[in-house]
Design a protein around this motif. Structure first.
Motif, PDB file in Angstrom:
ATOM      1  N   SER A  11       0.806  -1.222   0.000  1.00  0.00           N
ATOM      2  CA  SER A  11       0.000   0.000   0.000  1.00  0.00           C
ATOM      3  C   SER A  11       0.836   1.268   0.000  1.00  0.00           C
ATOM      4  N   GLY A  12       2.068   1.182   0.505  1.00  0.00           N
ATOM      5  CA  GLY A  12       2.912   2.358   0.568  1.00  0.00           C
ATOM      6  C   GLY A  12       2.564   3.299   1.709  1.00  0.00           C
ATOM      7  N   PHE A  13       1.601   2.941   2.553  1.00  0.00           N
ATOM      8  CA  PHE A  13       1.171   3.786   3.660  1.00  0.00           C
ATOM      9  C   PHE A  13       1.921   3.433   4.925  1.00  0.00           C
ATOM     10  N   GLU A  14       2.065   4.394   5.784  1.00  0.00           N
ATOM     11  CA  GLU A  14       2.540   4.135   7.119  1.00  0.00           C
ATOM     12  C   GLU A  14       1.783   5.040   8.076  1.00  0.00           C
ATOM     13  N   GLY A  15       1.544   4.549   9.253  1.00  0.00           N
ATOM     14  CA  GLY A  15       0.899   5.369  10.264  1.00  0.00           C
ATOM     15  C   GLY A  15      -0.570   5.624  10.034  1.00  0.00           C
ATOM     16  N   CYS A  16      -1.346   4.643   9.555  1.00  0.00           N
ATOM     17  CA  CYS A  16      -2.765   4.879   9.292  1.00  0.00           C
ATOM     18  C   CYS A  16      -3.524   5.179  10.567  1.00  0.00           C
ATOM     19  N   VAL A  17      -3.142   4.587  11.698  1.00  0.00           N
ATOM     20  CA  VAL A  17      -3.814   4.878  12.967  1.00  0.00           C
ATOM     21  C   VAL A  17      -3.662   6.355  13.283  1.00  0.00           C
ATOM     22  N   CYS A  18      -2.482   6.890  13.029  1.00  0.00           N
ATOM     23  CA  CYS A  18      -2.243   8.313  13.256  1.00  0.00           C
ATOM     24  C   CYS A  18      -3.183   9.158  12.419  1.00  0.00           C
ATOM     25  N   GLU A  19      -3.366   8.803  11.165  1.00  0.00           N
ATOM     26  CA  GLU A  19      -4.240   9.579  10.287  1.00  0.00           C
ATOM     27  C   GLU A  19      -5.695   9.492  10.724  1.00  0.00           C
ATOM     28  N   VAL A  20      -6.127   8.320  11.169  1.00  0.00           N
ATOM     29  CA  VAL A  20      -7.504   8.178  11.627  1.00  0.00           C
ATOM     30  C   VAL A  20      -7.733   9.020  12.876  1.00  0.00           C
ATOM     31  N   VAL A  21      -6.782   8.990  13.814  1.00  0.00           N
ATOM     32  CA  VAL A  21      -6.941   9.772  15.037  1.00  0.00           C
ATOM     33  C   VAL A  21      -6.899  11.266  14.721  1.00  0.00           C
ATOM     34  N   ARG A  22      -6.082  11.669  13.746  1.00  0.00           N
ATOM     35  CA  ARG A  22      -6.094  13.070  13.303  1.00  0.00           C
ATOM     36  C   ARG A  22      -7.486  13.446  12.777  1.00  0.00           C
ATOM     37  N   ALA A  23      -8.082  12.540  12.009  1.00  0.00           N
ATOM     38  CA  ALA A  23      -9.416  12.800  11.465  1.00  0.00           C
ATOM     39  C   ALA A  23     -10.445  12.913  12.582  1.00  0.00           C
ATOM     40  N   ILE A  24     -10.359  12.052  13.584  1.00  0.00           N
ATOM     41  CA  ILE A  24     -11.286  12.132  14.718  1.00  0.00           C
ATOM     42  C   ILE A  24     -11.152  13.481  15.399  1.00  0.00           C
ATOM     43  N   LYS A  25      -9.926  13.936  15.578  1.00  0.00           N
ATOM     44  CA  LYS A  25      -9.690  15.232  16.216  1.00  0.00           C
ATOM     45  C   LYS A  25     -10.315  16.349  15.385  1.00  0.00           C
ATOM     46  N   ASP A  26     -10.138  16.324  14.077  1.00  0.00           N
ATOM     47  CA  ASP A  26     -10.729  17.342  13.203  1.00  0.00           C
ATOM     48  C   ASP A  26     -12.253  17.320  13.282  1.00  0.00           C
ATOM     49  N   ILE A  27     -12.828  16.128  13.315  1.00  0.00           N
ATOM     50  CA  ILE A  27     -14.278  16.006  13.393  1.00  0.00           C
ATOM     51  C   ILE A  27     -14.790  16.573  14.711  1.00  0.00           C
ATOM     52  N   CYS A 103       2.540  11.804  17.707  1.00  0.00           N
ATOM     53  CA  CYS A 103       2.344  11.611  19.142  1.00  0.00           C
ATOM     54  C   CYS A 103       0.991  12.217  19.490  1.00  0.00           C
ATOM     55  N   ALA A 104       0.341  11.665  20.496  1.00  0.00           N
ATOM     56  CA  ALA A 104      -0.982  12.159  20.862  1.00  0.00           C
ATOM     57  C   ALA A 104      -1.175  12.082  22.364  1.00  0.00           C
ATOM     58  N   THR A 105      -1.953  13.026  22.868  1.00  0.00           N
ATOM     59  CA  THR A 105      -2.412  12.956  24.246  1.00  0.00           C
ATOM     60  C   THR A 105      -3.842  12.460  24.204  1.00  0.00           C
ATOM     61  N   LEU A 106      -4.095  11.373  24.901  1.00  0.00           N
ATOM     62  CA  LEU A 106      -5.410  10.752  24.945  1.00  0.00           C
ATOM     63  C   LEU A 106      -5.969  10.870  26.355  1.00  0.00           C
ATOM     64  N   ARG A 107      -7.241  11.203  26.453  1.00  0.00           N
ATOM     65  CA  ARG A 107      -7.928  11.188  27.744  1.00  0.00           C
ATOM     66  C   ARG A 107      -8.505   9.791  27.934  1.00  0.00           C
ATOM     67  N   VAL A 108      -8.241   9.193  29.075  1.00  0.00           N
ATOM     68  CA  VAL A 108      -8.776   7.879  29.406  1.00  0.00           C
ATOM     69  C   VAL A 108     -10.222   8.055  29.845  1.00  0.00           C
ATOM     70  N   LEU A 109     -11.126   7.253  29.258  1.00  0.00           N
ATOM     71  CA  LEU A 109     -12.544   7.328  29.585  1.00  0.00           C
ATOM     72  C   LEU A 109     -12.958   6.141  30.446  1.00  0.00           C
ATOM     73  N   GLU A 110     -13.756   6.437  31.455  1.00  0.00           N
ATOM     74  CA  GLU A 110     -14.232   5.394  32.354  1.00  0.00           C
ATOM     75  C   GLU A 110     -15.432   4.696  31.736  1.00  0.00           C
ATOM     76  N   PRO A 111     -15.381   3.356  31.584  1.00  0.00           N
ATOM     77  CA  PRO A 111     -16.510   2.624  31.011  1.00  0.00           C
ATOM     78  C   PRO A 111     -17.645   2.488  32.023  1.00  0.00           C
ATOM     79  N   LYS A 112     -18.877   2.717  31.544  1.00  0.00           N
ATOM     80  CA  LYS A 112     -20.074   2.649  32.392  1.00  0.00           C
ATOM     81  C   LYS A 112     -21.088   1.682  31.781  1.00  0.00           C
ATOM     82  N   ASP A 113     -21.891   1.057  32.635  1.00  0.00           N
ATOM     83  CA  ASP A 113     -22.946   0.181  32.141  1.00  0.00           C
ATOM     84  C   ASP A 113     -24.227   0.978  31.908  1.00  0.00           C
ATOM     85  N   LYS A 114     -25.322   0.295  31.588  1.00  0.00           N
ATOM     86  CA  LYS A 114     -26.601   0.957  31.297  1.00  0.00           C
ATOM     87  C   LYS A 114     -27.120   1.792  32.459  1.00  0.00           C
TER      88      LYS A 114
END
Length: 169
Positions: A11-27, A103-114
């Motif tokens: 594919s010639g790509f590298e770092g696709c996770v980085c690009e997806v997370v960049r897109a999430i940030k933009d959204i 590099c990214a700073t991620l906030r850890v989210l606490e999982p909750k039930d219903k």
């Protein structure tokens, strides 16, 4: 594509996770009305489209999971308000910032039930993530815990849900 930032000869790509997370940030940062054909894509805009259109409050977070080379969910520790428990591990994140060479700073989210109770994701022996417990997670709560990661070291990103955490108020 390959893991840990190595170039894939096909594919010639590298770092696709980085690009997806960049897109999430933009959204998260932009409110754009658009229709997308794939209802489970991390690239789906606007923020909120991964949830029911009849939500009460607009979403401000796209919750996602990162997966390691062997396919297991990446996890991080968090500190919550309940000082007496020990179930302070989560696999759910919100992008806070992205900088330098993926590099990214991620906030850890606490999982909750219903019912709004936290979900202990650990196995009975407390040493691994119990994947069966992931099905009990329906909601998320913001924590004050953040982690800085190199996004090139992950092999997959999966978007889970768009939620309102009230972080941007």
């Amino acid at each position: 594509m390959s893991c840990c930032g190595k170039k894939d000869n096909v594919s010639g790509f590298e770092g696709c996770v980085c690009e997806v997370v960049r897109a999430i940030k933009d959204i998260q940062d932009n409110v754009v009305e658009e229709c997308q054909p794939c209802l489970t894509s991390c690239f789906l805009e606007p923020l909120g489209d991964l949830t029911s259109p009849s939500r009460r409050r607009p979403a401000d977070t796209r919750v996602f999971v990162l997966k390691t080379k062997d396919g297991t969910p990446f996890h991080a520790f968090y500190r919550d308000e309940d000082r007496y428990d020990h179930d302070c591990i989560s696999i759910y994140f919100r992008i806070e910032s992205i900088f330098d060479n993926c590099c990214a700073t991620l906030r850890v989210l606490e999982p909750k039930d219903k019912d709004g109770h936290e979900v202990d994701l650990l196995s009975d022996c407390g040493s691994k993530i119990n994947l069966k417990k992931l099905c009990k997670v329906y909601n998320f709560e913001s924590t004050d815990s953040c982690i800085t990661v190199d996004l090139n070291c992950f092999c997959a990103v999966q978007c889970i849900k768009d939620v309102f955490l009230g972080l941007c108020d």
